[in-house]
Design a protein around this motif. Structure first.
Motif, short mmCIF file in Angstrom:
data_model
loop_
_atom_site.label_atom_id
_atom_site.label_comp_id
_atom_site.label_asym_id
_atom_site.label_seq_id
_atom_site.Cartn_x
_atom_site.Cartn_y
_atom_site.Cartn_z
N HIS A 63 0.85 -1.17 0.11
CA HIS A 63 -0.03 0.08 0.22
C HIS A 63 0.84 1.40 0.01
N GLY A 64 1.84 1.30 0.88
CA GLY A 64 2.89 2.50 1.01
C GLY A 64 3.56 2.60 -0.26
N LEU A 65 4.03 1.46 -0.84
CA LEU A 65 4.90 1.48 -2.23
C LEU A 65 3.84 1.80 -3.47
N ALA A 66 2.62 1.59 -3.40
CA ALA A 66 1.58 2.03 -4.37
C ALA A 66 1.53 3.44 -4.50
N ASN A 67 1.62 4.01 -3.06
CA ASN A 67 1.37 5.48 -3.20
C ASN A 67 2.68 6.16 -3.70
N VAL A 68 3.92 5.47 -3.57
CA VAL A 68 5.18 6.10 -3.95
C VAL A 68 5.11 6.05 -5.42
N VAL A 69 4.53 5.08 -6.15
CA VAL A 69 4.11 5.01 -7.60
C VAL A 69 3.25 5.88 -8.09
#
Lengths: 290, 290
Positions: free
Chosen positions: B212-218
């Motif tokens: 979820h956190g890395l999706a937001n980074v993307v």
């Protein structure tokens, strides 16, 4: 010598002629089919005898990398009829002038950066809340493209279903930021369009969702300022509610003076509804000075 | 001619001497009190006769703007004894060489960008998951500083309390990404340190929060690649689980080939535990070439 700019949004297109700063002539029409919409833009600009270059701020997701064979093509949009549509190709062919392209939200960010509320900043975000939620992102004094371009509207945020049982309306993610807080989300949750909603609780919830999304913008990008625009974003009283909630969401963790002065940190666009089209004109001017 | 580099983390400091690429001499000691820790670093570098410059990658939040009177000072850290501590001042005074400063995670990102898994990329993020969660962010081929610097570990993410009733352990935000997925969060939730946890369900939950956190980074940054490091981040099998979950979290919205090749999109650091200290040496070399 004239420049052309198109703010080619998902609901309407603004076509402008100008010198790169001032808009001399503006025409607005709804985004219908690709053939009709692009045709109207061609007609508008074909009538300009000394058109030097065209800047296009296009709704997305759109391929903006000049190295890609799909440069200027809209990709995974949920908008009917517009998926995999090449927008820049037909414009270039019909008009025969250099075209500079960015996303509609990056164009708005460029407009605000060059002539508006984000003048000269290194790192900031222009957020528009309307039919969708999008963001133009600047870092190091330049628009960020990266993998494709940022799509901040689809970020995943906390969603307390006990207080807000609405499932969200994003066809991809359900309750992402856009799914919870766009204009269509407000309409679906409350049964009437945002402009007819006057229940303070509805706007408090809207502000809470937006504050969560903007907190993530602060945390991921360390934005020096956030410009909040769009039809819903500029609704009376909303920015004040978000200003109250953003510091709560950050809970004092990012301890810098700039963020404490929340009224200058989170601001409306100073070019009003013209950020995008002025940014598109700026793009055209940049294209010819390269 | 020697360069010095310190990866000055919250749990230990790595001090290195080298030519800016290779580490010739390395000493590691725990982060205790400011006076003792800074003193050990001074002692280490004072013994280098031809020290040219020092690069420091410092844990934060830390003031990294050279224009600020508080340049080199740690600000709102929850780490006891380190709040409002000037780290760079005493180093500069004792050693008398130019000092280049960035965050510990930006230093690691610089190391991976110059010599490792993110070589030459325009826009990427180095994420470390360990005692805390942090991220070094590059955009336009440069580290992002912006308002202060990114603090991606504190981003707000979805938290389904029915499946994961753990409240989160961030003293500021409770269940932010770091509060849910750092090493201390795993220990608090499961009653033992991450390295002793072998229940696959625990690691699936960890992967879900990180995805979820890395999706937001993307979505916010449009990162071209994500490098996942840190003591927990490099736990066996974790990256594979996150690689499975990140595309689910994005739900096909960002439709670019680079992201589909998930094994080259989400990668471990190629400098292993030396990303930070090699980045600090790189900072020192950059400082003298300005």
């Amino acid at each position: 010598m004239s420049f052309g700019g198109i703010e080619a949004g998902g609901t309407h297109w603004n076509c402008a002629i100008g010198d790169g700063t001032e808009v001399e002539h503006l025409e607005t029409f709804p985004t219908t089919t690709p053939a009709e919409t692009i045709g109207r833009a061609v007609e508008f600009f074909a009538a300009v005898p000394d058109l030097e270059a065209l800047g296009v701020g296009l709704f997305g997701p759109v391929e903006v990398s000049p190295d890609s064979p799909r440069w200027g093509t809209i990709t995974t949009t949920p908008k009917p009829g517009w998926r995999d549509v090449d927008v820049v190709g037909p414009l270039a062919e019909a008009l025969g002038v250099p075209i500079a392209l960015d996303t509609d939200v990056n164009a708005a960010a460029i407009g605000e950066w060059r002539h508006g509320a984000a003048r000269g900043l290194d790192t900031f975000v222009y957020v528009t809340v309307g039919t969708g939620i999008g963001g133009g992102v600047f870092a190091g004094g330049r628009p960020v493209h990266g993998l494709l371009h940022p799509e901040i509207g689809h970020m995943l945020i906390p969603h307390d279903r006990a207080r807000d049982p609405f499932e969200g309306c994003c066809p991809y993610h359900g309750d992402c930021l856009e799914g919870l807080a766009s204009g269509p989300a407000m309409r679906a949750r409350w049964g009437r369009p945002a402009e007819e909603i006057d229940d303070p609780a509805a706007w408090e919830l809207e502000a809470e969702h937006l504050a969560h999304g903007l907190a993530n913008v602060v945390l991921v990008l360390a934005a020096e300022r956030i410009v909040l625009g769009g039809g819903v974003g500029r609704a009376p009283g909303l920015i004040e509610r978000v200003r109250a909630r953003l510091p709560e969401a950050l809970a004092g963790y990012v301890d810098v003076p700039r963020l404490k002065d929340i009224d200058t940190y989170l601001v409306p666009p100073s070019l009003n509804e013209r950020s995008g089209v002025i940014g598109a004109l700026t793009l055209a001017r940049i294209a010819t000075s390269r």
